[in-house]
Scaffold this motif. Structure first.
Motif, mmCIF file in Angstrom:
data_model
loop_
_atom_site.group_PDB
_atom_site.id
_atom_site.type_symbol
_atom_site.label_atom_id
_atom_site.label_comp_id
_atom_site.label_asym_id
_atom_site.label_seq_id
_atom_site.Cartn_x
_atom_site.Cartn_y
_atom_site.Cartn_z
ATOM 1 N N GLU A 1 0.957 -0.817 0.504
ATOM 2 C CA GLU A 1 -0.239 0.423 0.494
ATOM 3 C C GLU A 1 0.628 1.386 0.019
ATOM 4 O O GLU A 1 0.796 2.234 0.962
ATOM 5 C CB GLU A 1 -0.974 0.213 1.115
ATOM 6 N N ILE A 2 1.720 1.480 -1.394
ATOM 7 C CA ILE A 2 2.754 2.622 -0.759
ATOM 8 C C ILE A 2 1.939 4.063 -1.158
ATOM 9 O O ILE A 2 2.721 4.473 -0.232
ATOM 10 C CB ILE A 2 3.223 2.205 -2.196
ATOM 11 N N THR A 3 1.311 4.053 -1.489
ATOM 12 C CA THR A 3 0.052 5.700 -1.381
ATOM 13 C C THR A 3 0.030 5.575 -0.233
ATOM 14 O O THR A 3 0.060 6.543 -0.062
ATOM 15 C CB THR A 3 -1.038 5.472 -2.618
ATOM 16 N N LYS A 4 -0.864 4.965 0.580
ATOM 17 C CA LYS A 4 -1.190 5.263 1.631
ATOM 18 C C LYS A 4 -0.191 5.254 2.522
ATOM 19 O O LYS A 4 -0.625 5.912 3.808
ATOM 20 C CB LYS A 4 -2.049 3.866 2.690
ATOM 21 N N ILE A 5 1.237 4.966 2.363
ATOM 22 C CA ILE A 5 1.858 4.775 3.359
ATOM 23 C C ILE A 5 2.921 6.404 3.624
ATOM 24 O O ILE A 5 3.363 6.778 3.906
ATOM 25 C CB ILE A 5 3.611 3.684 3.500
ATOM 26 N N TRP A 6 2.666 6.311 2.415
ATOM 27 C CA TRP A 6 3.141 7.798 1.476
ATOM 28 C C TRP A 6 2.757 8.459 2.603
ATOM 29 O O TRP A 6 3.147 10.126 3.096
ATOM 30 C CB TRP A 6 3.201 7.973 -0.210
ATOM 31 N N GLU A 7 1.064 8.446 2.452
ATOM 32 C CA GLU A 7 0.284 10.182 3.322
ATOM 33 C C GLU A 7 0.245 9.757 4.683
ATOM 34 O O GLU A 7 0.594 10.723 5.671
ATOM 35 C CB GLU A 7 -1.440 9.744 2.154
ATOM 36 N N ILE A 8 0.411 8.871 5.101
ATOM 37 C CA ILE A 8 0.808 8.188 6.547
ATOM 38 C C ILE A 8 2.306 9.423 7.134
ATOM 39 O O ILE A 8 2.265 10.259 7.826
ATOM 40 C CB ILE A 8 1.054 6.831 6.995
ATOM 41 N N ILE A 9 3.554 8.804 6.670
ATOM 42 C CA ILE A 9 4.401 9.610 6.493
ATOM 43 C C ILE A 9 4.239 11.171 6.701
ATOM 44 O O ILE A 9 4.664 11.519 7.169
ATOM 45 C CB ILE A 9 5.781 8.704 5.903
ATOM 46 N N TYR A 10 3.884 11.142 5.428
ATOM 47 C CA TYR A 10 3.483 12.735 4.890
ATOM 48 C C TYR A 10 2.548 13.776 5.746
ATOM 49 O O TYR A 10 3.122 15.179 6.159
ATOM 50 C CB TYR A 10 2.970 12.858 4.060
ATOM 51 N N ASN A 11 1.446 13.359 6.723
ATOM 52 C CA ASN A 11 0.878 13.938 7.527
ATOM 53 C C ASN A 11 0.265 13.397 8.848
ATOM 54 O O ASN A 11 0.535 13.980 9.334
ATOM 55 C CB ASN A 11 -0.319 13.147 6.987
#
Length: 389
Positions: A82-92
């Motif tokens: 779930e790469i896109t979800k993980i990107w959002e987790i780190i960014y936000n």
């Protein structure tokens, strides 16, 4: 497919004296990078690079700390697919649930700078993992390669006016049909930069692509003077003419010259690139996957380039991992035409990995190996990893 560990290593390797060069960054005696390793519960590993500096030398301690102490705790147990979800987790950060629920960003304070560089390495490692899981190169996950091969340009060019022709011809002798040289404050005067570019064009003739990179060191008046002075040298592009802090100045320069303006390697996220595009500051967009926010964000920048009819030319000066990240992005993008190939002293390009990286008659072939197609030489990693207190 759950993440069991996230690790980061600051690697610093001496550059052999005969391969050292002096630029506006000074004499570069070492090459630094942050190697990021994401491990799954089944033992499969993915690798990426995070950068503390656009150039090849700089302390990576802060990036290692960010990955180990801030990003890692949030990712343990997450599904690596779930790469896109993980990107959002780190960014936000702690507000990621709002971002995912509302469909817009609620970024943490460190949504620029080293936090984005740190997450860049993690993101690239996740794409490497996913490609390995599925047995395909990352470019296939982005829709497949747009072409079978792409021309590479040799990136170097630090020599003085009387030696620059010889230096660049040594690149074309290897089959490269394009070359990039450095200009700017390292030359002392704008006049000297102009002199060096004219000498380079005279030596190369008319058929070789020639780019000039100022590393953001000219003032706006100096950049205008340089552009006027080399107008007849047929530059393919003028790269980072002005500090990335002065986007309006870059737009002002672009409005006064017919030379295409390239920039983007110092930018964080597609939002920064969007701002440059809205200012009409760019002709060529150069995201660095180890800085911009990983391959995820580099592909978002690729979509911007395509939508605005701009050329995409990923910044590929770094280790083998950020190079192959840029290569996969470039091959997946219809807006990309050429690929940067470092000819500076770069042990991280060759000694860090077990695979051989090279151009074939000046061309880079489309990736075929799963993931990024690279594996670390752990003897090299263990020899050059730095202790961080």
């Amino acid at each position: 497919m759950k993440i069991s560990n996230v690790e980061a290593y600051w690697l610093r390797c001496p550059i052999p004296k005969e391969k050292q060069h002096t630029s506006d960054y000074g004499l570069l005696t070492n090459f630094d990078m942050t190697l990021v390793v994401v491990t799954l519960e089944n033992g499969l590993q993915g690798f990426g690079e995070a950068k503390a500096a656009v150039g090849s030398s700089g302390s990576c301690a802060s990036i290692v700390s960010c990955i180990e102490n801030e990003i890692k705790p949030a990712l343990i147990g997450q599904d690596a697919r779930e790469i896109t979800k993980i990107w959002e987790i780190i960014y936000n950060g702690t507000r990621d649930h709002y971002a995912l629920n509302r469909g817009r960003k609620f970024p943490i304070l460190g949504h620029r700078g080293l936090t984005i560089s740190a997450m860049s390495g993690v993101d690239t490692a996740l794409w490497d993992l996913k490609g390995k899981m599925l047995g395909v190169p990352v470019v296939e996950l982005f829709g497949g390669a747009c072409r079978d091969k792409m021309p590479a340009y040799a990136s170097g060019g630090w020599a003085s006016a009387d030696k620059i022709g010889e230096q660049l011809l040594s690149y074309t002798a290897k089959g490269f049909k394009g070359v990039k040289m450095r200009v700017g404050v390292m030359d002392g005067t704008v006049k000297e930069s102009i002199k060096r570019v004219k000498a380079a064009r005279e030596a190369l003739g008319d058929d070789i692509l020639l780019m000039a990179d100022a590393h953001g060191t000219f003032s706006v008046p100096e950049a205008k003077k340089f552009a006027r002075g080399v107008e007849d040298c047929d530059l393919y592009w003028f790269e980072e003419p002005i500090s990335p802090d002065n986007k309006q100045g870059t737009a002002e320069l672009r409005a006064t010259t017919s030379i295409p303006i390239a920039a983007g390697e110092s930018e964080y996220t597609a939002f920064d690139v969007r701002d440059m595009i809205e200012l009409r500051a760019l002709d060529v967009v150069q995201p660095d996957s180890a800085i911009i926010g990983g391959m995820t964000e580099a592909m978002r920048v690729s979509a911007l380039a395509h939508a605005y009819q701009l050329e995409l030319a990923p910044h590929c000066w770094g280790s083998a991992f950020s190079f192959m990240a840029g290569v996969n992005v470039a091959f997946a993008s219809p807006a990309a035409c050429v690929i940067e190939f470092s000819l500076g002293g770069n042990p991280m390009m060759y000694d860090l990995v077990n695979e051989n990286i090279g151009a074939v008659d000046g061309d880079i072939l489309a990736p075929t190996a799963p993931g990024l197609g690279l594996s670390p030489n752990w003897d090299f990693v263990n020899e050059f990893k730095q202790k961080i207190n």
